[in-house]
Design a protein around this motif. Sequence first.
Motif, PDB file in Angstrom:
ATOM      1  N   GLY A 288       0.796  -1.223   0.000  1.00 16.91           N
ATOM      2  CA  GLY A 288       0.000   0.000   0.000  1.00 16.91           C
ATOM      3  C   GLY A 288       0.828   1.271   0.000  1.00 16.91           C
TER       4      GLY A 288
ATOM      5  N   THR B   8      -0.329   3.499  -5.195  1.00 18.51           N
ATOM      6  CA  THR B   8      -1.608   3.029  -5.729  1.00 18.51           C
ATOM      7  C   THR B   8      -1.512   2.836  -7.237  1.00 18.51           C
ATOM      8  OG1 THR B   8      -2.783   4.276  -4.020  1.00 18.51           O
ATOM      9  CG2 THR B   8      -4.066   3.549  -5.928  1.00 18.51           C
TER      10      THR B   8
ATOM     11  N   ASP C  51      -0.527   7.310  -1.908  1.00 17.44           N
ATOM     12  CA  ASP C  51      -0.405   6.110  -1.079  1.00 17.44           C
ATOM     13  C   ASP C  51      -1.636   5.224  -1.247  1.00 17.44           C
ATOM     14  OD1 ASP C  51      -2.480   7.177   0.472  1.00 17.44           O
ATOM     15  OD2 ASP C  51      -1.148   7.829   2.095  1.00 17.44           O
ATOM     16  N   GLY C  52      -1.714   4.157  -0.456  1.00 15.93           N
ATOM     17  CA  GLY C  52      -2.816   3.206  -0.574  1.00 15.93           C
ATOM     18  C   GLY C  52      -4.165   3.798  -0.263  1.00 15.93           C
TER      19      GLY C  52
END
Length: 464
Positions: A392, A395, A413-414
């Motif tokens: 994660g 993305t 980020d995730g």
Amino acid sequence: MFQKVAIIGGGAAAATLASELLERRTRQPLHLDWYTGGPVAGRGVAYGTPSQRHLLNVRAASMGMFVSKPGGFLEYAQSLDPTVKGSDFLPRRMYGDFLQSRVQQAVKNAGSFGHDVNIVPFAAESIIPSDDGIVIGYGDESSRADAAVLAIGSLPPRPLPGVEDAAIASGRYVTDPWPFLASAELDERPLRVLVIGLGLTAVDVLLELSTRWPNAHFDALSRHGKLPEPHLAAASAPHDDGGELIESMRDDPNLRVWMRRLRDATELAEDWRTVVDGMRPHTQSLWRDLPMRERSRFLRHARWAWERARHRMPPQVAAQVAALEAEGRFTRSRGRMRSVRLSLEGSLEVVHALPGGGDSTDAYDVVIQTVGLNTDTQRTEHPLVRQMVIDGIATPDPLGMGFAAVPDGHLLDGNGRPRANLFAIGSLLRGALWESTAMPEIRKQAQGVADMLLAEENARAAAR
């Protein structure tokens, strides 16, 4: 500023960013860790070819390494050969030499600015954000940086669906053409060769192997059976710099409307190439204006046409390919590959769907996959990219075009939030920018990311 920066990747994008950083005078010295993935830094896949037959598809005058010096490559080429003109299409090998020479000069000059450079000839295998920066793992070692930039180029190609494992294991099905071309030797047998895809890589394969394999016959299979368009013999000015056309497209970000307006503009222009070239400075902002459903529609229906119009062949290359066709050594077909299997006799049996319906089966000695850049971070086996997706840390772009990112290069980020100290440049930003693989765009990205890395406010944001 971020005092300790890591660059991950060994190609042109990484070389441009490294040189951009090392050539600047900063308030505090910069420590740069450059993970090149091998002993040679700067050339990458694109400019690592040793063949004189593989030419740049951009004129020499436009291939400078820095925004502030767009004519740098032309000056370098003319220092070797004063007869070189700005309109020439020069060997990619020469451009690789240019990149290496500029990197060497930047590393040499770094000390005069107080900068410290550590070139790590290994591939980074993991990135782990920590409380005080980013930890980068490689082999059994790890190192910390305040910020990191991914400049790894396209991802390793994956075999197309329908290719059996035995075909790949035989060595006759070539997923990555560049190592294969580098090791191909003279062979005078009457080989049958199939090239899947008809972009610029397919053209490079044809030019090289038709010389090394003088009695081979080459078939090419693609969805539309069309080669890239050729450049004009002489450079021409962009049509109206795209002004009126661009404004009309911004007013209605719809693919069907855009295609109609493009057709209208090309009918009025002296040559359609000037319309495409006039769009070049605006392509990234137009892509950002396009809703996700329209981007998806473009990739399904119009991408092939745009790619062959935008990424064109040098005139002399187009002439060589035309000569191969005229000699009967090269034929093109429309269709879609369904399967490739290894026969009992050792040849490859290729089944492909015909445009009008039904299938055709043919046998080949060698099949070479040349279907373009792989940017699908969700399905790649690239160790670093896979680790980042699983953990994660970044993305995947929803359309398989690299990583989701802010257009300035910050990776998401995730949870979809921009990471203050993790960036990308080059092909991994195609989802955010679309036009993100040629040197005019790469050098602008390198300049912008360097500005952010050395800015005080970004370091404070990363610390919060």
